[in-house]
Design a protein around this motif. Structure first.
Motif, PDB file in Angstrom:
ATOM      1  N   VAL A 141      60.620 -43.771  53.484  1.00 43.08           N
ATOM      2  CA  VAL A 141      60.474 -44.942  54.348  1.00 43.08           C
ATOM      3  C   VAL A 141      61.848 -45.508  54.709  1.00 43.08           C
ATOM      4  CG1 VAL A 141      59.717 -47.356  54.327  1.00 43.08           C
ATOM      5  CG2 VAL A 141      58.148 -45.548  53.592  1.00 43.08           C
ATOM      6  N   LEU A 142      62.719 -45.669  53.716  1.00 40.62           N
ATOM      7  CA  LEU A 142      64.055 -46.221  53.978  1.00 40.62           C
ATOM      8  C   LEU A 142      64.856 -45.317  54.909  1.00 40.62           C
ATOM      9  CD1 LEU A 142      66.143 -48.419  53.452  1.00 40.62           C
ATOM     10  CD2 LEU A 142      66.895 -47.133  51.433  1.00 40.62           C
ATOM     11  N   GLN A 143      64.792 -44.006  54.708  1.00 42.69           N
ATOM     12  CA  GLN A 143      65.524 -43.073  55.577  1.00 42.69           C
ATOM     13  C   GLN A 143      65.037 -43.176  57.016  1.00 42.69           C
ATOM     14  OE1 GLN A 143      64.660 -39.545  53.262  1.00 42.69           O
ATOM     15  NE2 GLN A 143      66.808 -39.339  52.616  1.00 42.69           N
ATOM     16  N   ASN A 144      63.734 -43.357  57.202  1.00 39.34           N
ATOM     17  CA  ASN A 144      63.186 -43.526  58.549  1.00 39.34           C
ATOM     18  C   ASN A 144      63.765 -44.753  59.231  1.00 39.34           C
ATOM     19  OD1 ASN A 144      60.746 -41.854  59.805  1.00 39.34           O
ATOM     20  ND2 ASN A 144      60.673 -41.626  57.574  1.00 39.34           N
ATOM     21  N   MET A 174      66.669 -46.251  58.486  1.00 38.59           N
ATOM     22  CA  MET A 174      68.110 -46.069  58.668  1.00 38.59           C
ATOM     23  C   MET A 174      68.415 -45.198  59.887  1.00 38.59           C
ATOM     24  SD  MET A 174      69.578 -47.944  56.484  1.00 38.59           S
ATOM     25  CE  MET A 174      71.281 -47.368  56.621  1.00 38.59           C
ATOM     26  N   ARG A 175      67.535 -44.256  60.206  1.00 36.03           N
ATOM     27  CA  ARG A 175      67.746 -43.416  61.396  1.00 36.03           C
ATOM     28  C   ARG A 175      67.771 -44.249  62.677  1.00 36.03           C
ATOM     29  NH1 ARG A 175      67.284 -37.948  62.053  1.00 36.03           N
ATOM     30  NH2 ARG A 175      66.974 -36.668  60.192  1.00 36.03           N
ATOM     31  N   ALA A 176      67.054 -45.360  62.678  1.00 31.80           N
ATOM     32  CA  ALA A 176      67.026 -46.221  63.866  1.00 31.80           C
ATOM     33  C   ALA A 176      68.355 -46.911  64.104  1.00 31.80           C
ATOM     34  CB  ALA A 176      65.915 -47.257  63.731  1.00 31.80           C
ATOM     35  N   PHE A 177      69.213 -46.928  63.082  1.00 24.10           N
ATOM     36  CA  PHE A 177      70.528 -47.577  63.202  1.00 24.10           C
ATOM     37  C   PHE A 177      71.631 -46.601  63.603  1.00 24.10           C
ATOM     38  CE2 PHE A 177      68.623 -50.489  59.910  1.00 24.10           C
ATOM     39  CZ  PHE A 177      68.600 -51.620  60.703  1.00 24.10           C
ATOM     40  N   GLU A 178      71.282 -45.369  63.957  1.00 18.38           N
ATOM     41  CA  GLU A 178      72.291 -44.334  64.178  1.00 18.38           C
ATOM     42  C   GLU A 178      73.300 -44.705  65.258  1.00 18.38           C
ATOM     43  OE1 GLU A 178      70.034 -40.791  64.822  1.00 18.38           O
ATOM     44  OE2 GLU A 178      69.764 -40.396  62.682  1.00 18.38           O
ATOM     45  N   ASN A 179      72.887 -45.509  66.249  1.00 17.88           N
ATOM     46  CA  ASN A 179      73.804 -45.938  67.311  1.00 17.88           C
ATOM     47  C   ASN A 179      74.358 -47.341  67.073  1.00 17.88           C
ATOM     48  OD1 ASN A 179      73.487 -43.542  68.828  1.00 17.88           O
ATOM     49  ND2 ASN A 179      71.536 -44.308  69.635  1.00 17.88           N
ATOM     50  N   GLN A 180      74.123 -47.871  65.851  1.00 23.33           N
ATOM     51  CA  GLN A 180      74.602 -49.207  65.512  1.00 23.33           C
ATOM     52  C   GLN A 180      75.353 -49.133  64.179  1.00 23.33           C
ATOM     53  OE1 GLN A 180      71.411 -52.246  65.742  1.00 23.33           O
ATOM     54  NE2 GLN A 180      70.113 -50.589  66.490  1.00 23.33           N
ATOM     55  N   ARG A 181      76.574 -48.705  64.200  1.00 17.55           N
ATOM     56  CA  ARG A 181      77.328 -48.535  62.957  1.00 17.55           C
ATOM     57  C   ARG A 181      77.725 -49.900  62.397  1.00 17.55           C
ATOM     58  NH1 ARG A 181      81.275 -43.421  64.629  1.00 17.55           N
ATOM     59  NH2 ARG A 181      79.553 -41.962  65.105  1.00 17.55           N
ATOM     60  N   ASN A 205      73.818 -52.372  57.557  1.00 14.41           N
ATOM     61  CA  ASN A 205      72.560 -51.784  58.019  1.00 14.41           C
ATOM     62  C   ASN A 205      71.529 -51.631  56.901  1.00 14.41           C
ATOM     63  OD1 ASN A 205      73.267 -51.668  60.671  1.00 14.41           O
ATOM     64  ND2 ASN A 205      73.849 -49.511  60.664  1.00 14.41           N
ATOM     65  N   ILE A 206      71.985 -51.288  55.685  1.00 22.19           N
ATOM     66  CA  ILE A 206      71.042 -51.111  54.572  1.00 22.19           C
ATOM     67  C   ILE A 206      70.319 -52.417  54.268  1.00 22.19           C
ATOM     68  CG2 ILE A 206      72.817 -51.553  52.828  1.00 22.19           C
ATOM     69  CD1 ILE A 206      69.887 -49.082  52.473  1.00 22.19           C
ATOM     70  N   ASN A 207      71.048 -53.531  54.321  1.00 24.27           N
ATOM     71  CA  ASN A 207      70.417 -54.835  54.078  1.00 24.27           C
ATOM     72  C   ASN A 207      69.472 -55.207  55.219  1.00 24.27           C
ATOM     73  OD1 ASN A 207      71.684 -55.331  51.594  1.00 24.27           O
ATOM     74  ND2 ASN A 207      73.545 -56.053  52.633  1.00 24.27           N
ATOM     75  N   LYS A 208      69.850 -54.845  56.453  1.00 24.23           N
ATOM     76  CA  LYS A 208      68.962 -55.099  57.591  1.00 24.23           C
ATOM     77  C   LYS A 208      67.661 -54.309  57.435  1.00 24.23           C
ATOM     78  CE  LYS A 208      72.601 -55.933  61.048  1.00 24.23           C
ATOM     79  NZ  LYS A 208      73.227 -55.387  62.284  1.00 24.23           N
ATOM     80  N   LEU A 238      63.835 -55.783  57.138  1.00 25.01           N
ATOM     81  CA  LEU A 238      62.734 -55.387  58.026  1.00 25.01           C
ATOM     82  C   LEU A 238      61.531 -54.900  57.222  1.00 25.01           C
ATOM     83  CD1 LEU A 238      64.734 -53.524  60.809  1.00 25.01           C
ATOM     84  CD2 LEU A 238      63.344 -55.566  61.140  1.00 25.01           C
ATOM     85  N   LEU A 239      61.784 -54.181  56.131  1.00 22.51           N
ATOM     86  CA  LEU A 239      60.689 -53.704  55.294  1.00 22.51           C
ATOM     87  C   LEU A 239      59.971 -54.865  54.607  1.00 22.51           C
ATOM     88  CD1 LEU A 239      62.324 -50.504  53.785  1.00 22.51           C
ATOM     89  CD2 LEU A 239      60.431 -50.612  55.402  1.00 22.51           C
ATOM     90  N   LYS A 240      60.732 -55.877  54.219  1.00 28.00           N
ATOM     91  CA  LYS A 240      60.109 -57.069  53.640  1.00 28.00           C
ATOM     92  C   LYS A 240      59.270 -57.799  54.687  1.00 28.00           C
ATOM     93  CE  LYS A 240      63.433 -58.043  49.927  1.00 28.00           C
ATOM     94  NZ  LYS A 240      64.469 -58.984  49.438  1.00 28.00           N
ATOM     95  N   MET A 241      59.788 -57.884  55.895  1.00 24.41           N
ATOM     96  CA  MET A 241      59.074 -58.585  56.962  1.00 24.41           C
ATOM     97  C   MET A 241      57.748 -57.895  57.281  1.00 24.41           C
ATOM     98  SD  MET A 241      60.327 -59.271  60.847  1.00 24.41           S
ATOM     99  CE  MET A 241      59.935 -57.596  61.299  1.00 24.41           C
ATOM    100  N   THR A 242      57.727 -56.564  57.210  1.00 26.18           N
ATOM    101  CA  THR A 242      56.499 -55.814  57.497  1.00 26.18           C
ATOM    102  C   THR A 242      55.684 -55.555  56.228  1.00 26.18           C
ATOM    103  OG1 THR A 242      57.800 -53.760  57.376  1.00 26.18           O
ATOM    104  CG2 THR A 242      57.390 -54.686  59.562  1.00 26.18           C
TER     105      THR A 242
END
Length: 533
Positions: free
Chosen positions: A129-132, A134-141, A145-148, A152-156
């Motif tokens: 789940v976490l890797q999925n 993190m892939r969404a951040f590939e264009n946002q270095r 990002n890990i904390n973001k 998001l996982l807490k929010m959902t």
């Protein structure tokens, strides 16, 4: 000046107009709800806003008024005009006509749009789940990002699944991960296409809450379509009501939603049907599996149940209760581990635990089953799906006549049914596909019809039509129905009896109103919307 302007848009597929002269403006930070029954054009409009070339307008324009930083080819919402993006370069105002602009501008707009699609879980199945996320951040270095991702996982409400492999998640959990991934892309426009259409009420509420927290409260512009009035009521600032490709009405949710609800038909009162003798008998039926991680799994654990001829029977319970496994035992798709199951064909009882044409093979051709994860043949027309797709060798004119008859039985008018025959599945809405799938089962005229979660993607109007079709089929064709469902409202509306399952066991059996009284608080929350109960 509005963020998005839809100007006089018309769209046709094979000479059929699906959107006609649509004009509307969408403001930055607004949540626009699109309400309408299946086939009204909701998903077509959403895919047009998304920039899918197959949905490009035949007439009219889709215009984005944006903030643009040409040095980095980066686009943002119009309120950013004049602000500095990076390295001292500022955003400037730009009008982009989406389907008439350069490829570079088109790609820049599409990168800033996120979408949630109904019944589509675009995840990396073998990754966690976490890797999925993190892939969404590939264009946002960004070092944060890990904390973001964790936020998001807490929010959902998915932080408890952070190390789980995506393929092992339930459908509702996958939908929440898809939402977290789309929000991780930091969109300027968020599109939601029936985001809760296949979910139970509790999971749907989690998605609602996440959309409120992650989109609406952050003032991200959102367009959401749904055939469920309560979804639009909860999330929208403004609503348009689409009907047959046209805007029928527009206004606040408080004004539009009650008018839409008025058009949901009531179930017609049917005459009492005389229930016949037993047609399915189960005695101490068991189906056990062995799992390396979980040991012995008792999917069906000692079920004793009788279903009578002409009955609309339901098997109800939460996910994992054993409902679908029991339906497969009835259909003869799997063998029991222990116990007895028999189906009556004519005057003869067939032992469904024994293989061979003289045993359960004799009964299976009289049993129709619609799986929860049904699919139609994408390269066959609807006529083909209904006839040669299931090996029905019929003369052409008779095939058309029978197909139209069965399509009207699931709620299409004769005119709609005739026009559907030469269409392909991808030219239809989700609710329309679902009704065709039910018609595909009914056209074989089975004695016993098993429907696994038949109301999963249906709008209220279509749901009432399917209720009518089941009641009519029972009366006209003397069919017996076994309905697998967690939709207790549908069961109360349609079924004669309900059998409540929990952890593989049959807890109670009787009238649906009686079974409602036996539901736990968790089951009530997940299975029942009707406040009267």
């Amino acid at each position: 000046m509005s963020f998005i302007e839809v100007k006089n848009v018309t769209k046709k597929f094979d000479d059929t107009t699906v959107l006609e002269d649509i004009s509307l403006n969408i403001e930055e930070g607004e949540v626009l709800g699109i309400l309408g029954k299946s086939g009204s054009g909701k998903s077509v409009l959403l895919n047009m806003l998304r920039g899918i070339m197959d949905y490009a307008p035949d007439e009219g324009d889709i215009i984005f008024n944006v903030a643009y930083c040409p040095e980095f080819d980066y686009i943002d919402a119009p309120s950013k005009v004049g602000e500095t993006y990076k390295d001292g370069y500022k955003f400037e105002a730009k009008e982009i006509n989406l389907y008439k602009c350069s490829k570079k501008e088109f790609a820049a707009v599409k990168r800033r749009i996120s979408i949630m699609l109904q019944r589509t879980f675009a995840l990396y199945e073998e990754e966690t789940v976490l890797q999925n996320i993190m892939r969404a951040f590939e264009n946002q270095r960004d070092e944060d990002n890990i904390n973001k991702a964790i936020k998001l996982l807490k929010m959902t409400k998915m932080e408890h699944r952070i190390t789980h492999i995506a393929r092992d998640l339930s459908g509702g959990e996958k939908q929440r991960i898809v939402l977290a991934r789309q929000l991780a892309k930091n969109p300027m426009l968020f599109l939601a296409d029936e985001p809760t259409g296949t979910l139970d009420p509790k999971t749907a509420q989690l998605i609602h809450d996440a959309l409120l927290d992650g989109v609406k409260e952050k003032h991200i512009t959102m367009v959401i379509n749904s055939h469920w009035p309560e979804v639009i009521q909860d999330l929208s600032d403004r609503v348009i009501w689409l009907d047959e490709g046209k805007i029928k009405d527009e206004g606040t949710p408080e004004d539009i939603v009650p008018e839409f609800v008025k058009e949901i038909p009531q179930v017609i009162k049917h005459e009492e049907v005389e229930i016949g003798e037993p047609i399915i008998k189960m005695e101490d039926l068991k189906k056990y599996y062995f799992s390396v991680s979980r040991g012995v799994v008792k999917s069906v654990d000692g079920v004793t149940l009788t279903i009578n001829e002409g009955e609309i029977a339901s098997i109800v319970g939460l996910s994992g209760a054993g409902k679908t496994t029991l339906s497969k035992l009835i259909a003869g798709l799997i063998e029991p581990s222990e116990g007895d199951i028999e189906v009556r064909i004519g005057d003869d009882w067939v032992d469904m635990s024994k293989k061979g044409l003289a045993n359960r093979g004799r009964a299976t051709k009289h049993i129709g089953l619609l799986h929860q994860d049904f699919s139609l043949y994408p390269y066959k027309t609807i006529l083909g799906n209904l006839t040669d797709g299931i090996n029905l060798d019929l003369p052409p004119e008779f095939a058309k006549m029978k197909s139209i008859h069965v399509l009207t039985a699931v709620g299409f008018t004769e005119e709609e049914a005739a026009s559907l025959l030469e269409k392909y599945p991808d030219q239809m809405s989700g609710g329309e596909k679902h009704r065709v799938a039910i018609a595909q089962v009914l056209i074989k005229e089975p004695t016993i019809v098993i429907l696994d979660e038949p109301t999963g993607t249906m709008d209220p109007i279509t749901r009432r039509q399917v209720t009518e079709s089941i009641l009519n089929a029972r009366e006209e064709l003397d069919q017996t129905f076994v309905i697998i469902s967690h939709d207790m409202d549908f069961v109360l509306e349609c079924c004669d009896t309900a059998a409540l399952m929990r952890d593989g066991k049959l807890l109670d059996h009787g009238k649906p109103e009686k079974i409602v009284e036996e539901l736990t608080s968790q089951e009530r929350t997940k299975m029942l919307k009707n406040a009267e109960y």
